[in-house]
Design a protein around this motif. Structure first.
Motif, PDB file in Angstrom:
ATOM      1  N   UNK A  92       0.883  -1.108   0.113  1.00  0.00           N
ATOM      2  CA  UNK A  92      -0.002  -0.010   0.164  1.00  0.00           C
ATOM      3  C   UNK A  92       0.921   1.279   0.065  1.00  0.00           C
ATOM      4  N   UNK A  93       1.999   1.221   0.689  1.00  0.00           N
ATOM      5  CA  UNK A  93       2.930   2.456   0.778  1.00  0.00           C
ATOM      6  C   UNK A  93       3.362   2.679  -0.714  1.00  0.00           C
ATOM      7  N   UNK A  94       3.906   1.598  -1.391  1.00  0.00           N
ATOM      8  CA  UNK A  94       4.342   1.963  -2.644  1.00  0.00           C
ATOM      9  C   UNK A  94       3.350   2.420  -3.750  1.00  0.00           C
ATOM     10  N   UNK A  95       2.112   1.736  -3.455  1.00  0.00           N
ATOM     11  CA  UNK A  95       0.997   2.141  -4.295  1.00  0.00           C
ATOM     12  C   UNK A  95       0.631   3.844  -3.923  1.00  0.00           C
ATOM     13  N   UNK A  96       0.653   4.100  -2.898  1.00  0.00           N
ATOM     14  CA  UNK A  96       0.391   5.554  -2.492  1.00  0.00           C
ATOM     15  C   UNK A  96       1.561   6.406  -3.274  1.00  0.00           C
ATOM     16  N   UNK A  97       2.838   6.115  -2.871  1.00  0.00           N
ATOM     17  CA  UNK A  97       3.839   6.795  -3.463  1.00  0.00           C
ATOM     18  C   UNK A  97       3.918   7.186  -5.104  1.00  0.00           C
ATOM     19  N   UNK A  98       3.663   5.817  -5.743  1.00  0.00           N
ATOM     20  CA  UNK A  98       3.719   5.809  -7.102  1.00  0.00           C
ATOM     21  C   UNK A  98       2.550   6.773  -7.845  1.00  0.00           C
ATOM     22  N   UNK A  99       1.422   6.601  -6.984  1.00  0.00           N
ATOM     23  CA  UNK A  99       0.292   7.171  -7.937  1.00  0.00           C
ATOM     24  C   UNK A  99      -0.029   8.372  -7.347  1.00  0.00           C
ATOM     25  N   UNK A 100       0.042   8.787  -6.202  1.00  0.00           N
ATOM     26  CA  UNK A 100      -0.191   9.940  -5.521  1.00  0.00           C
ATOM     27  C   UNK A 100       0.854  10.639  -5.044  1.00  0.00           C
ATOM     28  N   UNK A 101       1.607  10.391  -4.267  1.00  0.00           N
ATOM     29  CA  UNK A 101       2.309  11.203  -3.308  1.00  0.00           C
ATOM     30  C   UNK A 101       3.569  11.749  -4.306  1.00  0.00           C
ATOM     31  N   UNK A 102       4.290  10.763  -5.038  1.00  0.00           N
ATOM     32  CA  UNK A 102       5.338  11.242  -5.917  1.00  0.00           C
ATOM     33  C   UNK A 102       5.065  12.299  -7.075  1.00  0.00           C
ATOM     34  N   UNK A 103       3.768  11.790  -7.858  1.00  0.00           N
ATOM     35  CA  UNK A 103       3.250  12.930  -8.756  1.00  0.00           C
ATOM     36  C   UNK A 103       3.370  14.288  -8.214  1.00  0.00           C
ATOM     37  N   UNK A 104       2.676  14.078  -7.129  1.00  0.00           N
ATOM     38  CA  UNK A 104       2.308  15.450  -6.247  1.00  0.00           C
ATOM     39  C   UNK A 104       3.543  16.293  -5.904  1.00  0.00           C
ATOM     40  N   UNK A 105       4.515  15.489  -5.221  1.00  0.00           N
ATOM     41  CA  UNK A 105       5.576  16.314  -4.676  1.00  0.00           C
ATOM     42  C   UNK A 105       6.413  16.625  -5.763  1.00  0.00           C
ATOM     43  N   UNK A 106       6.508  15.930  -7.016  1.00  0.00           N
ATOM     44  CA  UNK A 106       7.241  16.390  -8.188  1.00  0.00           C
ATOM     45  C   UNK A 106       6.717  17.845  -8.627  1.00  0.00           C
ATOM     46  N   UNK A 107       5.329  17.609  -8.666  1.00  0.00           N
ATOM     47  CA  UNK A 107       4.498  18.956  -9.271  1.00  0.00           C
ATOM     48  C   UNK A 107       4.662  20.184  -8.471  1.00  0.00           C
ATOM     49  N   UNK A 108       5.094  19.912  -7.098  1.00  0.00           N
ATOM     50  CA  UNK A 108       5.624  21.163  -6.268  1.00  0.00           C
ATOM     51  C   UNK A 108       6.976  21.370  -6.372  1.00  0.00           C
ATOM     52  N   UNK A 109       7.690  20.571  -7.389  1.00  0.00           N
ATOM     53  CA  UNK A 109       9.058  21.125  -7.738  1.00  0.00           C
ATOM     54  C   UNK A 109       9.990  20.467  -6.573  1.00  0.00           C
ATOM     55  N   UNK A 110       9.683  19.226  -5.797  1.00  0.00           N
ATOM     56  CA  UNK A 110      10.337  18.837  -5.016  1.00  0.00           C
ATOM     57  C   UNK A 110      10.989  17.484  -5.501  1.00  0.00           C
TER      58      UNK A 110
END
Lengths: 222, 677
Positions: free
Chosen positions: A112-130
């Motif tokens: 569940x961690x990697x799912x949340x990372x891959x589909x939600x958290x990482x695209x969101x953080x990347x979009x914030x420029x992080x």
């Protein structure tokens, strides 16, 4: 949408693929529970003793589904608490096209961690420029701890807290266990500042990814 | 979902940094217009490289595709093409969530898909692989996961090449486009039932699916008495004597068929051929020409795109006008615009990008849907990007017709208000050695209204950010102020009648005396300011109108002759008089005016009276004047240099603006000897 995705001839194929020979799921002495389990496409809960083949059944079903998968925009999502299913797929199915397909778009196998990372958290953080460098609680906390002044570290330790005080539960880097330190204390603010700086450098604790995923899901117009 | 922005770096003629190509697109239809070699095809090819296409042809990057900043310079190391998709549906967002970029604009979160495609040149010497495999990156900075093949397949575009051979694409054959299209058509796959060997003959052959019919036919072939007998003969008379006793050779005759349904269906569909019939009578074998076949081809591709239930529907058409006559082009364009408005079952709308050289197509489209490609840059003509106001857009939608739409394909544009300028200026330019055809100048006659509106198409709202359109545009307009003595000469007033005072008079005409001190110059500045700036310039007549100014500056004799010929035009055409007689009479009359005129203004007004008072047609006179001047130059009585000195400066400046500047200053006008009182 799953009608007819697993047929009887596929069960034989899947059994052989799993290294069980052609009759791995065949009825034994009139007991066709394994065959039924293979053909079942409803929501179902399998319970059995350890080593009885639950994961094998799951992987065999997945192999058939992946082979017959008709959708291009929707995939199979396999979530587990551990990476057992993923490891099973990579050991049992690594040589088959179905096994390779399962690990690729549009399917997902993981925790569940990697799912949340891959589909939600990482695209969101990347979009914030992080630029996310590592998601690892130990490394992230070590980085943040190193940013604190000696005085702050001492104060924190004196109050019975440790590095984990640097874990946040809110997207403004607050929350978590800050012990007796209230939001207006210098120590509290130093902890938040270190959490922010460490995150902006790209180092995150595992559970913090849920914080960011949650921020995305709760953002207006999402 | 639609492509909202295309950025291209170091691909063919597009450079990098401020020489990179940036094109913003609206949903629906976009037409890329512009002259040859402007970069229209390069844009389409860039999209093909990133998205891939559904036909069998694969476009590959070639080393010459890497931009060369100057001839002989080293080619760029990498091509970067960046596509930004917006307007994602829920399904798009689900299917592509790991690749998305979220943009927080004004408190709300907008979802975009940004794909950065990178191809690197192989710098290694002596390697046969000259271009390294390209990468599909995602994320605003290209830092997201690489786009998986499966995800890329959702984005593939349908591409129709220029001068396509529609007949071949629609004909039968292995891997034919028609078979591909039909195979993906829902009706073909889902209608009817399959053929069951156990139910032979089938209860109702009409209920069979396409594949079922094929299978039934194959089955019947196998059962056919003729084939059975042939097989029997083959087996008994030939194969049996050739076989060993323990290894009997047996022949089987049947239609070759693959075991897989999809393969068998494809083989069956490849036997089909699409042909247009002349009438509703479907049996008519009358074949249609290239143009109609092209329409048919496009209709098929659209059918497929509209029927799909997933993926991104993008249609790229190069030169949809190919082989089509003008009315068909217009119909096609309206049809495409309609198609782009329709919502598919999955909420997607088809995005269509076309390149065109057809003024017909360009004139039928809203300016919002046009992007002008010029010198490796794109200039979207949608609202907000140009200096045009909303009312200008509505005006141009009404009046920008085919004859004016050639301005989208010109290297320079001369916008004039009347027939006289339209006829005369190109001839004068040619006589001045500034041939409009040679310089790619397109003359647009707006017929008296909206001069500035057409010119402002070429003016950018934000030239600093977007750059300037490097197409010189000259507007030529009249000053419309007559000299003080003119109202009596041209018949606006009776002799002795005073100039009516305004108000209460509502007279439209103006004399110089109406303007005090620098008001006249203000009028000129105002007219010029309507459309001037960037590469656009308005040239206002120095005095009054083109004809008057021509007479005023030194071509009085020729203008008088031309006006006289125009007045005699009917008689000349009826052959009741000849040009020489008209000219002789005109010259005599002109001599008398010259002798009586106290100054150039009076002289000019008298010449102009032939138009204003006597009613000579300006258009016909312009035609005669053009012929007279051409003849004069041909006979060596006039050269380019002298002619330039006798022309009104504003006309010469306008010509220079759209062609090339004149080096030497014009000689002072020789003028007509004017008797000074």
């Amino acid at each position: 949408m799953f009608d007819d995705l697993i047929r009887e001839q596929d069960v034989v194929w899947a059994s052989a693929l799993m290294g069980l020979g052609p009759g791995g799921f065949a009825p034994v002495d009139g007991d066709d529970s394994r065959l039924k389990a293979m053909l079942n496409l409803d929501t179902v809960d399998f319970e059995a003793c350890p080593g009885s083949g639950k994961t094998t059944l799951l992987v065999a079903k997945l192999a058939v589904l992946a082979m017959r998968w008709p959708h291009r925009q929707q995939g199979i999502c396999v979530l587990s608490h551990t990476n057992a299913a993923r490891n099973e797929i990579s050991t049992k199915l690594s040589n088959s096209a179905a096994g390779i397909a399962l690990t690729r778009y549009p399917h997902f196998v993981g925790t569940i961690h990697s799912f949340v990372n891959e589909y939600l958290a990482l695209p969101w953080l990347r979009s914030k420029g992080i630029e996310v460098r590592r998601v690892d609680t130990q490394i992230a906390l070590m980085k943040r701890w190193g940013m604190l002044s000696n005085t702050t570290r001492w104060t924190v330790q004196q109050s019975g807290l440790e590095e984990t005080a640097l874990i946040y539960t809110q997207p403004d880097y607050t929350g978590g266990n800050k012990g007796k330190f209230g939001p207006h204390t210098a120590t509290y603010q130093a902890l938040v500042a270190a959490s922010r700086a460490g995150s902006e450098q790209g180092y995150f604790c595992f559970d913090e990814m849920f914080v960011w995923a949650n921020q995305l899901l709760e953002s207006p117009s999402f | 979902m639609y492509i909202a922005e295309v950025q291209i770096e170091n691909f063919r003629l597009f450079g990098s940094a401020d020489r990179a190509f940036v094109l913003t697109l609206n949903p629906g239809l976009t037409a890329l217009v512009g002259e040859n070699d402007a970069g229209k095809t390069a844009v389409i090819d860039a999209l093909r490289l990133v998205l891939g296409t559904r036909d069998q042809d694969v476009l590959r990057v070639d080393p010459v595709d890497f931009h060369q900043a100057a001839p002989g310079a080293e080619r760029a190391d990498q091509i970067v093409i960046r596509l930004t998709f917006r307007g994602l549906t829920i399904a798009d967002r689900g299917a592509l969530s790991e690749f998305l970029t979220y943009e927080t604009i004004g408190g709300t979160v907008e979802t975009a898909l940004i794909i950065t495609w990178v191809a690197k040149r192989n710098a290694k010497e002596g390697s046969s692989r000259r271009v390294l495999p390209s990468e599909w990156r995602t994320g605003a900075k290209g830092d997201g996961p690489l786009l998986d093949l499966g995800a890329r397949s959702l984005l593939t575009a349908t591409y129709l090449r220029p001068l396509r051979d529609a007949e071949r694409a629609m004909s039968a054959g292995r891997g034919s486009r028609l078979s591909q299209i039909l195979q993906n058509t829902k009706e073909i796959r889902d209608t009817g039932v399959g053929f069951d060997q156990n139910a032979d003959p089938p209860a109702d052959p009409k209920m069979l699916s396409v594949l079922g019919l094929g299978d039934y036919a194959n089955h019947l072939f196998g059962q056919s008495e003729g084939i059975k007998q042939a097989r029997k003969r083959l087996n008994e008379d030939y194969l049996a004597p050739l076989s060993f006793a323990n290894d009997l050779l047996r022949a089987r005759i049947g239609v070759a068929g693959a075991p897989e349904d999809s393969l068998r269906l494809r083989q069956l569909l490849e036997k089909l051929e699409l042909a247009l019939t002349a009438s509703a009578d479907a049996e008519s074998a009358h074949s249609r020409g290239l143009g109609s076949n092209n329409l048919l081809f496009m209709a098929c591709e659209l059918l497929l795109l509209a029927a799909e239930s997933d993926g991104f529907p993008l249609l790229l058409i190069e030169e949809p006008e190919a082989h089509l006559h003008p009315q068909r082009q217009l119909r096609l364009m309206s049809f495409l615009q309609e198609q782009a408005k329709k919502e598919r079952a999955d909420g997607q709308r088809i995005q269509i990008i076309v390149t065109t050289h057809s003024p017909n197509l360009a004139s039928d489209l809203h300016l919002d849907n046009l992007a002008l490609i010029e010198g490796g840059r794109a200039f979207s003509l949608c609202q907000g990007k140009t200096k045009l106001s909303p009312s200008d857009y509505r005006f141009l939608e009404r009046f920008l017709d085919v004859t004016k739409a050639n301005l989208f394909f010109a290297r320079a544009v001369l916008i004039v208000e009347g027939d006289a300028e339209n006829i005369l200026l190109p001839v004068i330019a040619k006589l001045l050695d500034r041939d409009f055809h040679h310089h790619g100048v397109s003359v647009v006659n707006v017929g008296g209204v909206g001069l500035g509106r057409y010119a402002r198409i070429f003016m950018r709202e934000d030239p600093v950010r977007d750059g300037m359109i490097n197409i010189p545009v000259a507007c030529v307009t009249d000053m419309d102020v007559m000299p003080d003595m003119a109202p009596w000469i041209i018949g606006k007033l009776e002799a002795g009648q005073p100039v009516p005072v305004r108000p209460p008079s509502k007279r439209q005409w103006r004399i110089k005396a109406d303007f005090h001190s620098d008001e006249l110059e203000h009028r000129r500045t105002d007219r010029r300011a309507k459309a001037s700036g960037q590469k656009v310039e308005t040239f206002v007549a120095g005095e009054w109108t083109l004809e008057y100014d021509l007479a005023f500056h030194g071509l009085g004799k020729f203008v008088f002759r031309a006006a006289s010929l125009a007045l005699a035009d009917d008689r000349l055409n009826a052959r009741t008089t000849v040009q020489a007689d008209v000219i002789a009479a005109a010259d005599a009359a002109y001599r008398a005016i010259v002798d009586a005129a106290p100054d150039q203004e009076t002289l000019g007004a008298h010449v102009y009276a032939l138009f204003e008072a006597d009613g000579a047609s300006k258009a016909i006179a312009a035609q005669y004047l053009a012929e007279l001047l051409e003849k004069e130059v041909k006979e060596g009585k006039l050269d380019a240099h002298t002619l330039r000195g006798q022309l009104p400066p504003y006309a010469v400046e306008a010509i220079a603006h759209v062609t090339a500047p004149f080096d030497a200053p014009a000689p002072p006008p020789a003028g007509e000897p004017v008797m000074v009182a």
